[in-house]
Each structure stands twice: as C-alpha cells, then as structure tokens.
Design a protein around this motif. Structure first.
Motif, PDB file in Angstrom:
ATOM      1  N   PHE A 256       3.313 -44.017  76.629  1.00  0.00           N
ATOM      2  CA  PHE A 256       4.746 -43.901  76.363  1.00  0.00           C
ATOM      3  C   PHE A 256       5.006 -43.342  74.962  1.00  0.00           C
ATOM      4  O   PHE A 256       5.945 -42.569  74.760  1.00  0.00           O
ATOM      5  CB  PHE A 256       5.433 -45.251  76.526  1.00  0.00           C
ATOM      6  CG  PHE A 256       5.280 -45.854  77.902  1.00  0.00           C
ATOM      7  CD1 PHE A 256       4.871 -45.079  78.981  1.00  0.00           C
ATOM      8  CD2 PHE A 256       5.528 -47.207  78.122  1.00  0.00           C
ATOM      9  CE1 PHE A 256       4.720 -45.630  80.251  1.00  0.00           C
ATOM     10  CE2 PHE A 256       5.388 -47.755  79.380  1.00  0.00           C
ATOM     11  CZ  PHE A 256       4.974 -46.982  80.445  1.00  0.00           C
ATOM     12  N   GLU A 257       4.161 -43.721  74.024  1.00  0.00           N
ATOM     13  CA  GLU A 257       4.298 -43.165  72.672  1.00  0.00           C
ATOM     14  C   GLU A 257       3.988 -41.671  72.685  1.00  0.00           C
ATOM     15  O   GLU A 257       4.645 -40.884  72.011  1.00  0.00           O
ATOM     16  CB  GLU A 257       3.382 -43.909  71.696  1.00  0.00           C
ATOM     17  CG  GLU A 257       3.879 -45.312  71.367  1.00  0.00           C
ATOM     18  CD  GLU A 257       2.905 -46.102  70.521  1.00  0.00           C
ATOM     19  OE1 GLU A 257       1.745 -45.649  70.348  1.00  0.00           O
ATOM     20  OE2 GLU A 257       3.287 -47.193  70.039  1.00  0.00           O
ATOM     21  N   ASN A 258       2.982 -41.269  73.484  1.00  0.00           N
ATOM     22  CA  ASN A 258       2.639 -39.854  73.603  1.00  0.00           C
ATOM     23  C   ASN A 258       3.796 -39.054  74.211  1.00  0.00           C
ATOM     24  O   ASN A 258       4.001 -37.887  73.876  1.00  0.00           O
ATOM     25  CB  ASN A 258       1.385 -39.688  74.457  1.00  0.00           C
ATOM     26  CG  ASN A 258       0.977 -38.239  74.645  1.00  0.00           C
ATOM     27  OD1 ASN A 258       1.346 -37.612  75.628  1.00  0.00           O
ATOM     28  ND2 ASN A 258       0.232 -37.703  73.690  1.00  0.00           N
ATOM     29  N   LEU A 259       4.565 -39.698  75.098  1.00  0.00           N
ATOM     30  CA  LEU A 259       5.712 -39.047  75.742  1.00  0.00           C
ATOM     31  C   LEU A 259       6.960 -39.060  74.862  1.00  0.00           C
ATOM     32  O   LEU A 259       8.011 -38.557  75.271  1.00  0.00           O
ATOM     33  CB  LEU A 259       6.024 -39.742  77.077  1.00  0.00           C
ATOM     34  CG  LEU A 259       4.979 -39.630  78.186  1.00  0.00           C
ATOM     35  CD1 LEU A 259       5.367 -40.508  79.371  1.00  0.00           C
ATOM     36  CD2 LEU A 259       4.785 -38.189  78.633  1.00  0.00           C
ATOM     37  N   GLY A 260       6.837 -39.653  73.678  1.00  0.00           N
ATOM     38  CA  GLY A 260       8.008 -39.747  72.813  1.00  0.00           C
ATOM     39  C   GLY A 260       9.010 -40.787  73.276  1.00  0.00           C
ATOM     40  O   GLY A 260      10.199 -40.739  72.921  1.00  0.00           O
ATOM     41  N   GLY A 261       8.532 -41.728  74.084  1.00  0.00           N
ATOM     42  CA  GLY A 261       9.394 -42.832  74.511  1.00  0.00           C
ATOM     43  C   GLY A 261      10.315 -42.523  75.666  1.00  0.00           C
ATOM     44  O   GLY A 261      11.150 -43.351  76.034  1.00  0.00           O
TER      45      GLY A 261
ATOM     46  N   ARG B 179       1.435 -48.402  76.585  1.00  0.00           N
ATOM     47  CA  ARG B 179       2.076 -48.125  75.294  1.00  0.00           C
ATOM     48  C   ARG B 179       1.576 -46.803  74.699  1.00  0.00           C
ATOM     49  O   ARG B 179       2.365 -46.022  74.152  1.00  0.00           O
ATOM     50  CB  ARG B 179       1.815 -49.281  74.340  1.00  0.00           C
ATOM     51  CG  ARG B 179       2.655 -49.225  73.079  1.00  0.00           C
ATOM     52  CD  ARG B 179       2.464 -50.430  72.189  1.00  0.00           C
ATOM     53  NE  ARG B 179       3.206 -50.189  70.972  1.00  0.00           N
ATOM     54  CZ  ARG B 179       4.495 -50.456  70.804  1.00  0.00           C
ATOM     55  NH1 ARG B 179       5.181 -50.995  71.791  1.00  0.00           N
ATOM     56  NH2 ARG B 179       5.104 -50.177  69.665  1.00  0.00           N
ATOM     57  N   TYR B 180       0.281 -46.557  74.818  1.00  0.00           N
ATOM     58  CA  TYR B 180      -0.289 -45.305  74.305  1.00  0.00           C
ATOM     59  C   TYR B 180       0.353 -44.116  75.019  1.00  0.00           C
ATOM     60  O   TYR B 180       0.727 -43.118  74.393  1.00  0.00           O
ATOM     61  CB  TYR B 180      -1.805 -45.300  74.509  1.00  0.00           C
ATOM     62  CG  TYR B 180      -2.509 -44.110  73.885  1.00  0.00           C
ATOM     63  CD1 TYR B 180      -3.051 -44.183  72.604  1.00  0.00           C
ATOM     64  CD2 TYR B 180      -2.643 -42.907  74.574  1.00  0.00           C
ATOM     65  CE1 TYR B 180      -3.698 -43.097  72.025  1.00  0.00           C
ATOM     66  CE2 TYR B 180      -3.278 -41.812  74.008  1.00  0.00           C
ATOM     67  CZ  TYR B 180      -3.805 -41.912  72.736  1.00  0.00           C
ATOM     68  OH  TYR B 180      -4.437 -40.825  72.175  1.00  0.00           O
TER      69      TYR B 180
ATOM     70  N   GLU C 149     -10.409 -50.881  73.722  1.00  0.00           N
ATOM     71  CA  GLU C 149     -10.466 -49.749  72.804  1.00  0.00           C
ATOM     72  C   GLU C 149      -9.982 -48.491  73.518  1.00  0.00           C
ATOM     73  O   GLU C 149     -10.441 -48.175  74.616  1.00  0.00           O
ATOM     74  CB  GLU C 149     -11.900 -49.543  72.300  1.00  0.00           C
ATOM     75  CG  GLU C 149     -12.019 -48.486  71.221  1.00  0.00           C
ATOM     76  CD  GLU C 149     -13.406 -48.428  70.608  1.00  0.00           C
ATOM     77  OE1 GLU C 149     -13.643 -47.547  69.768  1.00  0.00           O
ATOM     78  OE2 GLU C 149     -14.267 -49.256  70.978  1.00  0.00           O
ATOM     79  N   VAL C 150      -9.035 -47.789  72.903  1.00  0.00           N
ATOM     80  CA  VAL C 150      -8.525 -46.555  73.490  1.00  0.00           C
ATOM     81  C   VAL C 150      -9.520 -45.419  73.234  1.00  0.00           C
ATOM     82  O   VAL C 150      -9.989 -45.233  72.116  1.00  0.00           O
ATOM     83  CB  VAL C 150      -7.142 -46.190  72.907  1.00  0.00           C
ATOM     84  CG1 VAL C 150      -6.686 -44.820  73.430  1.00  0.00           C
ATOM     85  CG2 VAL C 150      -6.110 -47.253  73.258  1.00  0.00           C
TER      86      VAL C 150
END
Length: 243
Positions: free
Chosen positions: A67-72, A64-65, A216-217
């Motif tokens: 994919f969010e960084n890739l803008g989905g 999820r971290y 923890e990320v």
C-alpha cells in the motif's frame, strides 16, 4: 500416527497443516508421552517448544509494504491461501489491519487460491474478466503470486504483485522486476531451528517455550541473499534465532 505411536521415537517434529483436523493427532502423541516440537501452526496440546513465524505480522507487513508502494491508493484484489490453514487466517487478519490504516485502498475482491499456483491463476483470470482496472494483487504466498503473473501475461495486463515465502522462482521475479517483493516465511530456517530444538531437548539443554522467527521483506534492495538454492544454504546458528 498409529505407526509413530507404535515406534515410540524419542521426539517428534510435528508440522500440522490443519489446526482442527490434527488436534487428535497431537493428543495421541501427548497420551503416549512422546515429546513434540510443534512447527509453523499453533494448536492445542503439550509441546517441548513451538517454532514458527508470526503470520499476522507477515500479512500486515506485506500489505503495508504494497500500500505504501501504491502511494496509499488503488484498486486491488486479494488471493488467499487454504481457508482451513492457520497461516492463511492470520495473514488475512494482518491484511485487515492494513486495510483499516489505508482507506484509499479499494478491495475489488478476494479469492481462494489454496496456496497453489494453478488455483491462483484461475482465480486471477476471473478477476481480470470482472475488472478492467486492477492496480495490484496481494497474494498470501509466492506460489500463488507466480500463478497471478501467468494470468496477467496471458491477458496482456499488468499489475503490481507481492507474495510471501521468498521461494527461489519468486525471488528471480523480484530480480526481473515482475514481482514487487515477498515477505520471508522461511520454512528452511524454521525447519533447521525445529530440528535443533528436538536435539537440544534430547541433550537436556535449555529451550524457550516459543521461538518466533522475524518477518523480513525481500525486495530489490536485498534479494540476492535469497538467490542461493535451498540445498546450498546453511542453517542459522542457535544464537541467531534464540536471543
């Protein structure tokens, strides 16, 4: 295992790498009435307590971290760990949950890196030959993420890379900007906690049935805490991990 049963220790800290092949080992300990603290990988048997992390949650948070960084959206490849390892199965299951939530992510392929840097490098080299565009790499541990970096460098290619474990060489790559992030599967903390659990059992102090350390990320915002070499780190206090 035969020697352990013969020696009859007061307790055993048991870290299985295969939750099928090692079931019989646990049965031997249980039959001998030797108390067991199970660590890292769940499997059948009777235990004083279990100490580990939620690999499904770790895999899900990692994916999820990213994919969010890739803008989905983007084209990615997956480097899996050892297929028989429960940690790998759960992390991949976490990935699948994240895939369902991000339909804009295209998985070009998934390869087995066996949690080893050289194996992951070979898998990534093949992916690079097969695909002209790879936006990111989802790696099931940091050692494999380092192998991915080697392959990218040699091919003069770039991609966003993320891993799991928070090992020192990977954290240094986070500091340098070569790895996006890692998710902390902290075997140092898990090992500390398991050993304390065994001591507490021998002292007849209370123990929960299960102790799960949170995921923890580790990224640019907090990586410095993980730059401390393992031999210089302090074990967490019991109250920090057992609320």
């Amino acid at each position: 295992m035969e020697q352990v049963v013969k020696d009859r220790p007061d307790s055993v800290i048991f870290i299985p790498v295969d939750d099928i092949a090692m079931v019989d080992s646990v049965k031997q300990l249980n039959d001998a009435k030797i108390p067991v603290v199970l660590v890292s990988n769940p499997l059948p048997g009777h235990f004083v307590t279990y100490v580990g992390a939620d690999d499904f949650e770790i895999g899900y948070r990692e994916a999820r971290y990213l994919f969010e960084n890739l803008g989905g959206k983007g084209k990615i490849v997956v480097i899996e760990g050892t297929p028989v390892a429960p940690t790998n199965r759960e992390r991949v299951r976490g990935y699948q949950r994240a895939f369902a939530e991000f339909p804009g992510i295209e998985v070009l392929g998934s390869g087995v890196g066996n949690y080893q840097q050289p194996d992951a490098k070979r898998v990534m080299e093949q992916f690079l030959r097969d695909h002209k565009q790879i936006d990111a790499v989802l790696s099931a541990n940091d050692g494999m993420a380092l192998g991915v970096l080697e392959a990218l460098k040699e091919a003069n290619r770039t991609a966003v890379v993320i891993g799991i474990n928070g090992i020192l060489p990977a954290v240094k790559q986070i500091e340098a900007g070569a790895i996006l992030a890692s998710v902390d599967f902290n075997m140092f903390k898990i090992g500390c906690t398991a050993t304390r659990a065994a001591v507490r059992y021998l002292r007849k102090e209370p123990l929960p049935e299960k102790i799960v350390l949170p995921a923890e990320v580790i990224d640019k915002t907090n990586y410095k805490a993980w730059l401390v070499p393992v031999e210089q780190r302090a074990c967490p206090e019991w109250g920090e991990v057992v609320k």
